[in-house]
Design an enzyme around this catalytic site. Sequence first.
Site, short mmCIF file in Angstrom:
data_model
loop_
_atom_site.label_atom_id
_atom_site.label_comp_id
_atom_site.label_asym_id
_atom_site.label_seq_id
_atom_site.Cartn_x
_atom_site.Cartn_y
_atom_site.Cartn_z
N ASN A 1 -4.86 -9.51 2.86
CA ASN A 1 -5.27 -9.85 1.49
C ASN A 1 -4.13 -9.45 0.56
O ASN A 1 -3.96 -8.27 0.27
CB ASN A 1 -6.56 -9.08 1.16
CG ASN A 1 -6.97 -9.25 -0.30
OD1 ASN A 1 -6.45 -10.12 -1.00
ND2 ASN A 1 -7.89 -8.40 -0.75
N LYS B 1 -3.84 -9.98 -2.49
CA LYS B 1 -4.34 -9.69 -3.85
C LYS B 1 -3.45 -10.40 -4.89
O LYS B 1 -2.90 -11.45 -4.62
CB LYS B 1 -4.41 -8.19 -4.10
CG LYS B 1 -5.16 -7.45 -2.99
CD LYS B 1 -5.53 -6.06 -3.37
CE LYS B 1 -6.14 -5.34 -2.17
NZ LYS B 1 -6.74 -4.07 -2.52
N HIS C 1 -15.15 -9.35 -2.51
CA HIS C 1 -14.29 -8.17 -2.43
C HIS C 1 -14.71 -7.17 -3.51
O HIS C 1 -15.11 -7.57 -4.61
CB HIS C 1 -12.82 -8.57 -2.62
CG HIS C 1 -11.87 -7.47 -2.28
ND1 HIS C 1 -11.60 -6.45 -3.15
CD2 HIS C 1 -11.16 -7.22 -1.16
CE1 HIS C 1 -10.75 -5.61 -2.58
NE2 HIS C 1 -10.46 -6.05 -1.37
N GLU D 1 -13.09 -5.43 -5.49
CA GLU D 1 -12.39 -5.59 -6.78
C GLU D 1 -13.02 -6.70 -7.61
O GLU D 1 -13.07 -6.61 -8.84
CB GLU D 1 -10.89 -5.85 -6.53
CG GLU D 1 -10.18 -4.58 -6.06
CD GLU D 1 -9.00 -4.82 -5.15
OE1 GLU D 1 -8.47 -5.95 -5.11
OE2 GLU D 1 -8.59 -3.86 -4.46
N GLU E 1 -15.85 -2.71 4.02
CA GLU E 1 -14.78 -2.05 3.29
C GLU E 1 -15.37 -0.97 2.40
O GLU E 1 -15.81 -1.25 1.27
CB GLU E 1 -14.05 -3.07 2.41
CG GLU E 1 -13.39 -4.19 3.16
CD GLU E 1 -12.17 -4.71 2.40
OE1 GLU E 1 -11.07 -4.60 2.94
OE2 GLU E 1 -12.32 -5.18 1.27
N GLY F 1 -7.10 1.12 -0.78
CA GLY F 1 -5.91 1.45 -1.57
C GLY F 1 -5.73 2.94 -1.83
O GLY F 1 -4.92 3.33 -2.66
N SER G 1 -7.27 1.00 3.77
CA SER G 1 -6.11 1.79 4.18
C SER G 1 -5.76 1.65 5.66
O SER G 1 -5.39 2.63 6.32
CB SER G 1 -6.31 3.27 3.80
OG SER G 1 -6.44 3.40 2.39
C1 PEP Z 1 -8.45 -4.50 0.62
O1 PEP Z 1 -8.16 -4.64 -0.55
O2 PEP Z 1 -9.20 -5.33 1.16
C2 PEP Z 1 -7.90 -3.37 1.34
C3 PEP Z 1 -8.46 -3.01 2.44
O3 PEP Z 1 -6.81 -2.75 0.77
P1 PEP Z 1 -5.92 -1.57 1.44
O4 PEP Z 1 -5.62 -2.01 2.84
O5 PEP Z 1 -4.71 -1.49 0.59
O6 PEP Z 1 -6.77 -0.34 1.42
#
Ligand code: PEP
Length: 251
Positions: A9, A11, A95, A97, A167, A173, A213
């Site tokens: 992703n 973003k 997601h 976000e 998630e 993040g 992460s």
């Molecule tokens: C995400 O935004 O779906 C995500 C898992 O981000 P990160 O891997 O940076 O934690």
Amino acid sequence: MRKIIIAGNWKMNKDLKESIDLASSVKRSLYDMEEVEAVLCPTFTSLGDVSDIITGTTIRLGAQDVYWERGGAFTGEISSYMLKSVGCAYCIVGHSERRQFFGETNETVNKKAKALLKEGIMPIVCVGEKLDERKAKKEFDVVKDHIVNSLKGFTREDMLRTVIAYEPVWAIGTGINATKEQAQEMHKYIRGLINGIYGEDVANAVRIQYGGSVKPENIKELISQEDVDGALVGGASLKADLFVAIVKGCL
Ligand code: PEP
């Protein structure tokens, strides 16, 4: 047998040239990867060019969002048939976000996922609890609410064409991933929910990704878990060597 799926992703990162460079680097290493399904999810403005780069390889294209109407007076929106026209096989919906900053709800996730399925695009439906919800021991209630309501009205065939991404918001993040035990516990719970609604054969076929992460250093232990079928990767998907290492770490 569930095929492992690793989706990057991107973003709101990478302009057109940067997207082309990143996709080209990933392609050099993964163009014939059969064992793991690798998916790139660039911004809308880069979908067409990334699509051209990965056409003819085993790498798949994904979008990061969609609107549920097919067309019309919805300024700024992109529909599933438009995503289909540039070659999207997948699209992320729900997601955290989007839930946090853009008012996404289970109801809108549900409409978006159904619009995607109608076009033959597979939704990657994101679910997961926030830190305060986990601290209050409400993580299972939150995830159940996300699953039951985001997938409301799905047929068995719809479910078989859907990917779930667990998630935990506190892991996105932050550099702090869920432990393999925490991931397995929630993935098993999610599979149990699907089993309760659609039966064992569907539950055993649905792929559940972990996101939060994920890095080359932790993918092996996460993917070793029985119910972890891949990863949705944010930060580490922006560097070709890290993303490729994550995909290869699943072999
Ligand atoms: C995400 O935004 O779906 C995500 C898992 O981000 P990160 O891997 O940076 O934690």
